[in-house]
Motif scaffolding. Structure first.
Motif, mmCIF file in Angstrom:
data_model
loop_
_atom_site.group_PDB
_atom_site.id
_atom_site.type_symbol
_atom_site.label_atom_id
_atom_site.label_comp_id
_atom_site.label_asym_id
_atom_site.label_seq_id
_atom_site.Cartn_x
_atom_site.Cartn_y
_atom_site.Cartn_z
ATOM 1 N N ILE A 114 3.537 15.233 4.588
ATOM 2 C CA ILE A 114 4.920 15.610 4.817
ATOM 3 C C ILE A 114 5.798 14.976 3.753
ATOM 4 O O ILE A 114 5.766 13.771 3.543
ATOM 5 N N LYS A 115 6.570 15.796 3.093
ATOM 6 C CA LYS A 115 7.488 15.268 2.088
ATOM 7 C C LYS A 115 8.655 14.602 2.809
ATOM 8 O O LYS A 115 9.219 15.165 3.738
ATOM 9 N N THR A 116 9.006 13.433 2.369
ATOM 10 C CA THR A 116 9.979 12.618 3.097
ATOM 11 C C THR A 116 11.363 13.239 3.183
ATOM 12 O O THR A 116 12.119 12.928 4.103
ATOM 13 N N HIS A 117 11.702 14.122 2.272
ATOM 14 C CA HIS A 117 13.055 14.679 2.285
ATOM 15 C C HIS A 117 13.145 16.014 3.023
ATOM 16 O O HIS A 117 14.230 16.558 3.184
ATOM 17 N N GLN A 118 12.008 16.557 3.469
ATOM 18 C CA GLN A 118 12.006 17.867 4.120
ATOM 19 C C GLN A 118 12.095 17.756 5.642
ATOM 20 O O GLN A 118 11.556 16.826 6.252
ATOM 21 N N ILE A 119 12.752 18.736 6.230
ATOM 22 C CA ILE A 119 12.812 18.833 7.689
ATOM 23 C C ILE A 119 11.422 19.187 8.190
ATOM 24 O O ILE A 119 10.748 20.057 7.630
ATOM 25 N N HIS A 120 10.989 18.550 9.269
ATOM 26 C CA HIS A 120 9.642 18.799 9.774
ATOM 27 C C HIS A 120 9.579 18.514 11.277
ATOM 28 O O HIS A 120 10.536 17.985 11.870
ATOM 29 N N VAL A 121 8.446 18.840 11.859
ATOM 30 C CA VAL A 121 8.212 18.632 13.284
ATOM 31 C C VAL A 121 7.296 17.426 13.472
ATOM 32 O O VAL A 121 6.294 17.290 12.773
ATOM 33 N N ALA A 122 7.647 16.556 14.414
ATOM 34 C CA ALA A 122 6.800 15.448 14.826
ATOM 35 C C ALA A 122 6.691 15.505 16.340
ATOM 36 O O ALA A 122 7.665 15.240 17.046
ATOM 37 N N LYS A 123 5.503 15.866 16.837
ATOM 38 C CA LYS A 123 5.317 16.151 18.265
ATOM 39 C C LYS A 123 6.294 17.269 18.655
ATOM 40 O O LYS A 123 6.260 18.346 18.107
ATOM 41 N N ASN A 124 7.171 16.990 19.621
ATOM 42 C CA ASN A 124 8.123 18.030 20.035
ATOM 43 C C ASN A 124 9.510 17.798 19.455
ATOM 44 O O ASN A 124 10.485 18.371 19.927
ATOM 45 N N GLU A 125 9.612 16.954 18.432
ATOM 46 C CA GLU A 125 10.898 16.655 17.818
ATOM 47 C C GLU A 125 11.035 17.363 16.474
ATOM 48 O O GLU A 125 10.056 17.561 15.755
ATOM 49 N N ILE A 126 12.272 17.732 16.164
ATOM 50 C CA ILE A 126 12.593 18.247 14.826
ATOM 51 C C ILE A 126 13.278 17.110 14.086
ATOM 52 O O ILE A 126 14.319 16.608 14.527
ATOM 53 N N VAL A 127 12.679 16.711 12.983
ATOM 54 C CA VAL A 127 13.165 15.543 12.249
ATOM 55 C C VAL A 127 13.854 15.983 10.962
ATOM 56 O O VAL A 127 13.296 16.751 10.173
ATOM 57 N N ASN A 128 15.068 15.478 10.771
ATOM 58 C CA ASN A 128 15.811 15.699 9.531
ATOM 59 C C ASN A 128 15.925 14.335 8.848
ATOM 60 O O ASN A 128 16.796 13.534 9.188
ATOM 61 N N PRO A 129 15.026 14.048 7.882
ATOM 62 C CA PRO A 129 14.956 12.712 7.284
ATOM 63 C C PRO A 129 16.309 12.236 6.752
ATOM 64 O O PRO A 129 17.044 12.980 6.124
ATOM 65 N N GLY A 130 16.603 11.000 7.035
ATOM 66 C CA GLY A 130 17.832 10.395 6.557
ATOM 67 C C GLY A 130 19.043 10.718 7.407
ATOM 68 O O GLY A 130 20.136 10.162 7.179
ATOM 69 N N LYS A 131 18.887 11.589 8.388
ATOM 70 C CA LYS A 131 20.028 11.950 9.241
ATOM 71 C C LYS A 131 19.733 11.734 10.722
ATOM 72 O O LYS A 131 20.457 11.004 11.402
#
Length: 373
Positions: free
Chosen positions: A49-66
């Motif tokens: 997973i690229k650290t700056h990209q939005i991605h899914v972790a389990k059932n969460e949507i992660v927006n790195p840095g935000k």
């Protein structure tokens, strides 16, 4: 026009009931949500997973840095008579500055479900929570004022609560639970895929290897809104009901004022009519008699030998005698049918003319003064 503001709380009451046995204040996740590498539409690549990209972790949507966002529960509604579900989201600010939920939710997410051999979108930007039957006041019969007012209240509550995603500020390290603006409309009983982004290489903001997760179908009915959101909705509904009732009271007050004004006007008109009764003299004149009951001569305003007030008048009496049937008239001015006398009468003078020495006030009427020569 639907004017009555008697509100009911059927929908929000049902939300409160189902929430009593379910408290997700601690931000518990949708436990059965799993990575889609084992489910429908999954991406089996194990790329990092690229650290700056939005991605899914389990059932969460992660927006790195935000921040991150996760689904906490659902509420059963309906759309055009079909089952539909509202969504509760938890937004957590992982940055070092104040943000809104919209600042965190920057990767579009949509919902898909298998229907037979195909996968179909079950959410649409054109159908959202305000499209729910419970908030559609235009579909309510004009005769059902209670249902109409309840729908208006639901519409306002849903709108205000979903708008909080762009209004409420989230402090660094803090979370907030919000009503989502979407409406999920299932087409089958299959599990539901939450897709982040478009699953396309051109969508560089989202990591395609981790861009979706699964919600089990039974969670739509088993995972309810948290108590926090239920209380927030109840509070918003109560405020809306209070506003509606205030409007009703204002309209009722205006209506009563108008009604009282109309009643007062009728009473005043009646009193004026009572105080402005016609005198007997006025009634006599309307029926062709002078004020003392003497029959007025045809084409004239007095009885023979009397003035207009019914009093005996020697000059008038003499004029009447001079114009009797026992002798011809002496001049055009004495002729009641002469043009001069008709003109004089039209201007308010006597039919037989007026003597030169008659002046204004002699007969208490200026129109009786001589006005022809």
């Amino acid at each position: 026009m639907r004017k009555v503001y008697t509100l009911s709380a059927i929908t929000l009451a049902s939300i409160a009931l189902v929430a009593c046995g379910n408290n997700n204040k601690n931000g518990s996740t949708v436990s059965s949500a799993t990575n889609t590498s084992k489910n429908i539409g999954s991406n089996t690549k194990n790329s990092s997973i690229k650290t700056h990209q939005i991605h899914v972790a389990k059932n969460e949507i992660v927006n790195p840095g935000k921040g991150k966002m996760e689904i906490l529960g659902f509420e059963s509604l309906s759309y055009k008579g079909k089952p539909a579900y509202a969504v509760e989201w938890k937004f957590t600010n992982t940055s070092k500055k104040q943000l809104t939920a919209d600042d965190i939710d920057q990767g579009t997410h949509t919902y898909f479900q298998k229907n037979g051999n195909s996968e179909k979108s079950i959410s649409s930007p054109d159908v959202y929570i305000l499209s729910a039957d419970q908030a559609n006041y235009d579909s309510v019969s004009d005769n059902n004022t209670d249902a109409y007012n309840d729908a208006v209240a639901q519409y306002n509550v849903f709108g205000k609560e979903s708008d909080r995603s762009s209004e409420d500020k989230i402090e660094p390290g803090k979370s907030i639970n919000l009503l989502g603006g979407e409406l999920i409309i299932p087409v089958s009983k299959e599990n539901i895929k939450v897709q982040v982004g478009n699953h396309n290489k051109s969508d560089t903001d989202v990591d395609m290897s981790k861009d979706n997760f699964i919600i089990k179908y039974n969670e739509l009915s088993s995972k309810h809104f948290t108590n926090d959101l239920v209380e927030e909705l109840k509070k918003a509904y109560a405020n809306e009901a209070s506003d509606q009732l205030s409007q009703k009271d204002e309209k009722s007050s205006d209506s009563n004022s108008q009604s009282q004004g109309s009643t007062n006007e009728k009473v005043n008109n009646k009193n004026m009519g009572a105080t402005q009764q016609k005198t007997q003299g006025e009634k006599n004149r309307e029926q062709g008699y002078d004020p003392k009951g003497n029959k007025v001569m045809p084409g004239q305003d007095h009885a023979p030998g009397s003035n207009v007030y019914g009093n005996e008048d020697d000059w008038v009496k003499g004029q009447d005698q001079d114009n009797g049937t026992d002798g011809p008239t002496q001049s055009a001015m004495d002729d009641p049918n002469s043009a001069e006398n008709k003109a004089a009468h039209a201007k308010g003078g006597m039919m037989y003319g007026a003597p030169d020495n008659v002046t204004e006030g002699d007969w208490q009427r200026s129109e009786d003064a001589a006005n022809t020569k």
